[in-house]
Design a protein around this motif. Structure first.
Motif, PDB file in Angstrom:
ATOM      1  N   SER A 270     -30.370 -52.360  63.860  1.00 33.43           N
ATOM      2  CA  SER A 270     -31.159 -53.487  63.355  1.00 33.43           C
ATOM      3  C   SER A 270     -31.178 -53.554  61.833  1.00 33.43           C
ATOM      4  CB  SER A 270     -32.597 -53.398  63.886  1.00 33.43           C
ATOM      5  OG  SER A 270     -33.212 -52.183  63.476  1.00 33.43           O
ATOM      6  N   LEU A 271     -30.913 -52.431  61.164  1.00 27.13           N
ATOM      7  CA  LEU A 271     -30.926 -52.407  59.697  1.00 27.13           C
ATOM      8  C   LEU A 271     -29.530 -52.450  59.098  1.00 27.13           C
ATOM      9  CD1 LEU A 271     -33.661 -49.672  59.096  1.00 27.13           C
ATOM     10  CD2 LEU A 271     -33.957 -52.140  59.296  1.00 27.13           C
ATOM     11  N   TRP A 272     -28.501 -52.449  59.939  1.00 28.79           N
ATOM     12  CA  TRP A 272     -27.128 -52.314  59.446  1.00 28.79           C
ATOM     13  C   TRP A 272     -26.695 -53.505  58.616  1.00 28.79           C
ATOM     14  CZ3 TRP A 272     -22.879 -50.058  63.192  1.00 28.79           C
ATOM     15  CH2 TRP A 272     -21.869 -49.480  62.430  1.00 28.79           C
ATOM     16  N   MET A 273     -27.252 -54.682  58.877  1.00 27.99           N
ATOM     17  CA  MET A 273     -26.885 -55.877  58.119  1.00 27.99           C
ATOM     18  C   MET A 273     -28.007 -56.342  57.204  1.00 27.99           C
ATOM     19  SD  MET A 273     -24.597 -58.058  60.871  1.00 27.99           S
ATOM     20  CE  MET A 273     -24.527 -59.511  59.816  1.00 27.99           C
ATOM     21  N   MET A 274     -28.940 -55.439  56.876  1.00 25.94           N
ATOM     22  CA  MET A 274     -29.976 -55.781  55.921  1.00 25.94           C
ATOM     23  C   MET A 274     -29.345 -56.090  54.564  1.00 25.94           C
ATOM     24  SD  MET A 274     -33.223 -55.930  56.593  1.00 25.94           S
ATOM     25  CE  MET A 274     -34.345 -55.606  57.961  1.00 25.94           C
ATOM     26  N   PRO A 275     -29.862 -57.084  53.831  1.00 21.33           N
ATOM     27  CA  PRO A 275     -29.310 -57.374  52.504  1.00 21.33           C
ATOM     28  C   PRO A 275     -29.592 -56.240  51.532  1.00 21.33           C
ATOM     29  CG  PRO A 275     -31.321 -58.618  52.872  1.00 21.33           C
ATOM     30  CD  PRO A 275     -30.983 -57.972  54.179  1.00 21.33           C
ATOM     31  N   PHE A 276     -28.630 -55.974  50.656  1.00 21.97           N
ATOM     32  CA  PHE A 276     -28.819 -54.955  49.635  1.00 21.97           C
ATOM     33  C   PHE A 276     -28.133 -55.398  48.348  1.00 21.97           C
ATOM     34  CE2 PHE A 276     -25.159 -53.760  52.223  1.00 21.97           C
ATOM     35  CZ  PHE A 276     -24.169 -53.520  51.285  1.00 21.97           C
ATOM     36  N   SER A 277     -28.504 -54.778  47.244  1.00 23.21           N
ATOM     37  CA  SER A 277     -27.989 -55.157  45.946  1.00 23.21           C
ATOM     38  C   SER A 277     -26.608 -54.567  45.706  1.00 23.21           C
ATOM     39  CB  SER A 277     -28.942 -54.684  44.843  1.00 23.21           C
ATOM     40  OG  SER A 277     -28.351 -54.835  43.570  1.00 23.21           O
ATOM     41  N   LYS A 278     -25.784 -55.292  44.960  1.00 18.27           N
ATOM     42  CA  LYS A 278     -24.454 -54.787  44.610  1.00 18.27           C
ATOM     43  C   LYS A 278     -24.531 -53.593  43.671  1.00 18.27           C
ATOM     44  CE  LYS A 278     -23.814 -58.021  40.749  1.00 18.27           C
ATOM     45  NZ  LYS A 278     -22.971 -59.122  40.221  1.00 18.27           N
ATOM     46  N   TYR A 279     -25.705 -53.339  43.085  1.00 21.06           N
ATOM     47  CA  TYR A 279     -25.870 -52.209  42.181  1.00 21.06           C
ATOM     48  C   TYR A 279     -26.302 -50.943  42.907  1.00 21.06           C
ATOM     49  CZ  TYR A 279     -25.853 -55.978  38.757  1.00 21.06           C
ATOM     50  OH  TYR A 279     -25.512 -57.081  38.021  1.00 21.06           O
ATOM     51  N   CYS A 280     -26.577 -51.038  44.206  1.00 17.28           N
ATOM     52  CA  CYS A 280     -27.091 -49.881  44.955  1.00 17.28           C
ATOM     53  C   CYS A 280     -25.938 -48.978  45.358  1.00 17.28           C
ATOM     54  CB  CYS A 280     -27.869 -50.350  46.187  1.00 17.28           C
ATOM     55  SG  CYS A 280     -29.334 -51.305  45.774  1.00 17.28           S
ATOM     56  N   ARG A 281     -25.586 -48.064  44.495  1.00 15.26           N
ATOM     57  CA  ARG A 281     -24.481 -47.148  44.761  1.00 15.26           C
ATOM     58  C   ARG A 281     -24.986 -45.888  45.437  1.00 15.26           C
ATOM     59  NH1 ARG A 281     -19.504 -49.530  44.566  1.00 15.26           N
ATOM     60  NH2 ARG A 281     -19.522 -51.139  42.955  1.00 15.26           N
ATOM     61  N   ALA A 282     -24.086 -45.255  46.191  1.00 14.92           N
ATOM     62  CA  ALA A 282     -24.462 -44.076  46.978  1.00 14.92           C
ATOM     63  C   ALA A 282     -24.848 -42.900  46.114  1.00 14.92           C
ATOM     64  CB  ALA A 282     -23.318 -43.691  47.908  1.00 14.92           C
ATOM     65  N   ASP A 283     -24.365 -42.849  44.864  1.00 18.77           N
ATOM     66  CA  ASP A 283     -24.682 -41.699  44.014  1.00 18.77           C
ATOM     67  C   ASP A 283     -26.080 -41.787  43.424  1.00 18.77           C
ATOM     68  OD1 ASP A 283     -24.218 -43.846  42.429  1.00 18.77           O
ATOM     69  OD2 ASP A 283     -22.788 -42.865  41.073  1.00 18.77           O
ATOM     70  N   ASN A 284     -26.827 -42.835  43.739  1.00 19.80           N
ATOM     71  CA  ASN A 284     -28.197 -42.998  43.287  1.00 19.80           C
ATOM     72  C   ASN A 284     -29.010 -43.535  44.447  1.00 19.80           C
ATOM     73  OD1 ASN A 284     -30.516 -43.189  41.792  1.00 19.80           O
ATOM     74  ND2 ASN A 284     -29.896 -45.013  40.647  1.00 19.80           N
ATOM     75  N   LYS A 285     -29.246 -42.648  45.435  1.00 12.77           N
ATOM     76  CA  LYS A 285     -29.688 -43.072  46.763  1.00 12.77           C
ATOM     77  C   LYS A 285     -30.948 -43.927  46.757  1.00 12.77           C
ATOM     78  CE  LYS A 285     -29.566 -39.973  50.052  1.00 12.77           C
ATOM     79  NZ  LYS A 285     -29.950 -38.859  50.924  1.00 12.77           N
ATOM     80  N   TYR A 286     -31.961 -43.507  46.019  1.00 13.72           N
ATOM     81  CA  TYR A 286     -33.237 -44.214  46.163  1.00 13.72           C
ATOM     82  C   TYR A 286     -33.455 -45.273  45.085  1.00 13.72           C
ATOM     83  CZ  TYR A 286     -34.089 -40.589  49.511  1.00 13.72           C
ATOM     84  OH  TYR A 286     -33.980 -39.758  50.597  1.00 13.72           O
ATOM     85  N   TRP A 287     -32.651 -45.276  44.023  1.00  7.07           N
ATOM     86  CA  TRP A 287     -32.661 -46.351  43.041  1.00  7.07           C
ATOM     87  C   TRP A 287     -34.077 -46.660  42.517  1.00  7.07           C
ATOM     88  CZ3 TRP A 287     -31.015 -48.289  48.124  1.00  7.07           C
ATOM     89  CH2 TRP A 287     -29.749 -47.859  48.449  1.00  7.07           C
ATOM     90  N   LYS A 288     -34.844 -45.579  42.250  1.00  8.66           N
ATOM     91  CA  LYS A 288     -36.236 -45.810  41.878  1.00  8.66           C
ATOM     92  C   LYS A 288     -36.376 -46.477  40.512  1.00  8.66           C
ATOM     93  CE  LYS A 288     -38.076 -44.172  45.553  1.00  8.66           C
ATOM     94  NZ  LYS A 288     -38.713 -45.075  46.502  1.00  8.66           N
TER      95      LYS A 288
END
Length: 578
Positions: A270-288
Motif C-alpha cells: 500500500s505504500l509502494w507507490m506513495m509520492p516522494f521527493s526527488k531529493y530523498c536519497r537512500a544515503d540520507n534515510k530520514y531526511w530530517k
C-alpha cells in the motif's frame, strides 16, 4: 544481431488472475478454482464452502432478476446474496496487516501463464469480460514472436517487495525465467513492465546485485536483457495512493470507500507507490534536515483555502504535508491523534521500506545499466496531484473525507472547485493516474545532448514532422521542446540519446492523451515498440533509433478508405478489393 525468433518477451504486471485454495468448513477438503480480475485492486475471491454455495445461488438467481424484473422479492434476494459474495471476496483479498498472511479460511495466490495477464473473467463483482494485455500479445504474435516466447511474470501486488521474495521466491523465479529463456531461445529478452511492475523490476535489479558477483552483474544484464520498456512508471510515486490510504479508492467495485480503505491498508504494497521527493536519497534515510528545491506536489500551506473545519479543541486546525513528509513518515506521525491506522502504517513504512535490506523503494532511481531503455508514458490528461482532507466525525475507516482535490491540467494547477492553485507544475500534465513530474523522471537518464522529434500518432507521410537536434539538457532539469502543436492532432514526442553512455541507448516517448490503465493496449505504442525492435535486428542499420520520417499501415486494420479523395488512403501499402 538478434532476430524476432531469438527474442523472449517478458511482461511484468500484477496478476489479473488469482488462484484460490479454499478450505471447506464441512469436510476439510480443498477446492480450487480460478477467478480473474483486473490488476490493483480488481480480483475475485470466494471462501469457504458456505460462500461457494452462495456463489452458485447468486449465479442462478441473477438471470431470474432479469426475467422477473417486477418481482421485488427476487431483487431483494439477489441483492442480499450479492452482498454475501462481496463479503467473501473481501475476506479472501484482505491480508493480516502486520505479517501479510492470508485469512485462515482462504489462501490467494497469483496465477501463472499468459492467461494471468490477458483477460478478465465475467462476474458480478469484477464486471464484464474485458481484455488487459490481450492486444499486446496479439501484436507480438502477428509480428513474428512465437507464442511460447511471450512469458508473463505476474506477481502478487498486495505484498511488499521483500515479502514477494520471502513468501513466493518471486525474484529467484524471475532470474531463472531470464536464464531459461536465454538457453531456449539463444538470445536476450525484452522486458515490458507497466505501472507498479516497473517498481518490481527495479527491486529485482537491486536484488540481483546481491545474488551475482559484482564483476558479473553487468555481463549478466547484457546477456539476458536486450531492452527494457518502462511503460507508465510511477518513478516518484503517485498522489492517488494517499487518497486510497486515507479515504479509500473503489475502482468501480461494489464496496464502500471505507471498506476499500480497510482492504488496501492491509496490503504491504500500500505504500509502494506513495509520492516522494526527488531529493530523498537512500544515503540520507530520514531526511530530517532536508533542504532543496520546491516540491512538485503542492503543500496545503501554499494554497489559500478556507474550507477546513476545526479538528479538535487544542489541536491545529490545518496541517500540510509535502511528498517528502509522506515518504519519510512525518505525515503518519502527525496524524496519530486523528487516525488509529497511522501507527500501523508507520510500522510498515519503517520495516518494509526504510528498513528493507535490498532497497528503500521510496527513493529516486538512476538509469539501470541495461543496453537499451525506452521510457514511455501518457501526458496532457487531467491528473490528481493533491488533496484536502478533513475529519468526518465517523469512526475508522470512514474518519476522513476529501473536501477538495488539486489537479494538474495543461501546465497549471487547479482545485476541484475551479480555483487556480499556486505550486510548481510541469509544462504539461500526467496520464490521469500518475503526475507528470513522476512519469518524466526518466528524462534524467538522458545525457547532455538530446535529439527530439515530434510526429502525429496516426499514420502519416512525414509532412508534419518536427525535429530538434543536439538539444542541451541540464542534469535533473526537464526538457521542453520548442515545437508547435495542432489542437486537433495527438502527437508522440521522442527524446533520444545514444551518445552519452557508450554502448547504451536511452529514449523517452511521450504520448498525448494516453491513459495510464489503457496505454498497454495502444496500437501506437505497439507499433513503435515493434518498429524499434525490428530496426535493432538489421545489421545494415546506420541510425541508432528507427526513423520517424513516415508511418504507414502495418496491419490490415490500419488500412481505410479516404472518402474525401475517393481512394484508398494508403495505395502504396494497401489495396481495395471488391
Amino acid at each position: 544481431m538478434p532476430t524476432p525468433n531469438d527474442w523472449t518477451v517478458i511482461a511484468i504486471q500484477g496478476a489479473t488472475t488469482l488462484t484460490l485454495s479454499l478450505n471447506n468448513a464441512n469436510d476439510g477438503t480443498d477446492t480450487s478454482f480460478r477467478c480473474r480480475a483486473r490488476p490493483p485492486p480488481r480480483r475475485s475471491a470466494w471462501s469457504p464452502a458456505r460462500c461457494l454455495r452462495e456463489r452458485r445461488r447468486v449465479h442462478r438467481g441473477l438471470p431470474q432478476v432479469v426475467r422477473n424484473h417486477n418481482s421485488r422479492l427476487c431483487v431483494d434476494s439477489a441483492e442480499s446474496m450479492l452482498l454475501s459474495a462481496v463479503n467473501c471476496w473481501l475476506k479472501c483479498m484482505t491480508l493480516d496487516p502486520y505479517n501479510q498472511t492470508d485469512n485462515p479460511e482462504c489462501k490467494s495466490r497469483p496465477d501463472s501463464g499468459l492467461s494471468a495477464i490477458t483477460e478478465l473473467d465475467p462476474g458480478y463483482i469484477t464486471g464484464p469480460l474485458s481484455s488487459v494485455w490481450k492486444e499486446w500479445v496479439k501484436w507480438c504474435i502477428e509480428f513474428g514472436i512465437e507464442a511460447n516466447s511471450i512469458i508473463a511474470a505476474p506477481y502478487d501486488w498486495r505484498l511488499s517487495p521483500s515479502k514477494l521474495e520471502e513468501r513466493d521466491l518471486y525474484f529467484h523465479k524471475l532470474k531463472l525465467t531470464f536464464e531459461t529463456a536465454l538457453k531456449l531461445r539463444g538470445g536476450p529478452s525484452l522486458v515490458l513492465a507497466h505501472s507498479l511492475g516497473n517498481n518490481v523490476f527495479r527491486y529485482f535489479l537491486e536484488w540481483l546485485k546481491l545474488e551475482i558477483p559484482p564483476k558479473q552483474y553487468i555481463k549478466w544484464l547484457d546477456e539476458h536483457i536486450h531492452a527494457y520498456f518502462a511503460v507508465g512508471s510511477p518513478f516518484l510515486g503517485a498522489t492517488q495512493t494517499v487518497k486510497a490510504t486515507l479515504s479509500g479508492e473503489t475502482f468501480g467495485l461494489p464496496v464502500s470507500e471505507g471498506t476499500a480503505r480497510s482492504m488496501f491498508s492491509s496490503f504491504g504494497s500500500s505504500l509502494w507507490m506513495m509520492p516522494f521527493s526527488k531529493y530523498c536519497r537512500a544515503d540520507n534515510k530520514y531526511w530530517k534536515h532536508f533542504s532543496g528545491g520546491l516540491e512538485a506536489y503542492p503543500s496545503v500551506s501554499e494554497v489559500a483555502h478556507n474550507n477546513f473545519s476545526s479538528i479538535e479543541c487544542g489541536l491545529p486546525t490545518q496541517l500540510s504535508f509535502s511528498a517528502r513528509e509522506i515518504s519519510d513518515g512525518t505525515f503518519f506521525k502527525a496524524i496519530e491523534d486523528y487516525d488509529p491506522e497511522s501507527k500501523r502504517l508507520l510500522h510498515l513504512l519503517e520495516k518494509s521500506y526504510h528498513g528493507d535490506p535490498v532497497l528503500n523503494p521510496l527513493t529516486p532511481w538512476d538509469r539501470p545499466p541495461i543496453k537499451n531503455i525506452f521510457c514511455i508514458y501518457g501526458i496532457d490528461s487531467k491528473t490528481e496531484v493533491g488533496y484536502y482532507f478533513a475529519p468526518s466525525g465517523k469512526p475508522y475507516p470512514d474518519n476522513w473525507i476529501i473536501t477538495d482535490v488539486i489537479y494538474e491540467i495543461e501546465g497549471s494547477l487547479f482545485s476541484r472547485s475551479g480555483n487556480l492553485v499556486e505550486g510548481n507544475p510541469g509544462p504539461t500534465s500526467g496520464d490521469e493516474t500518475v503526475p507528470y513530474h513522476s512519469l518524466s523522471w526518466c528524462k534524467n537518464w538522458l545525457g547532455p545532448k538530446v535529439n527530439i522529434t515530434r510526429a502525429p500518432q496516426s499514420e502519416h507521410d512525414g509532412s508534419d514532422i518536427q525535429v530538434e537536434l543536439n538539444v542541451e539538457h541540464q542534469d535533473e532539469a526537464d526538457i521542453v521542446p520548442n515545437m508547435t502543436r495542432s489542437p486537433r492532432v495527438k502527437y508522440i514526442t521522442y527524446y533520444e540519446d545514444s551518445e552519452s553512455i557508450p554502448g547504451r541507448k536511452t529514449a523517452v516517448w511521450e504520448l498525448d492523451k494516453a491513459n495510464h490503465r489503457n496505454i498497454v493496449r495502444s496500437p501506437v505504442l505497439m507499433r513503435e515498440v515493434w518498429l524499434q525492435m525490428w530496426h535493432d535486428t538489421r545489421p545494415d542499420a546506420t541510425l541508432k533509433f528507427v526513423t520517424k520520417a513516415k508511418r504507414g499501415p502495418l496491419r490490415d486494420e490500419d488500412c481505410y478508405w479516404d472518402y474525401g479523395k475517393a481512394r484508398c488512403a494508403w495505395p502504396e501499402y494497401c489495396e481495395y478489393r471488391l
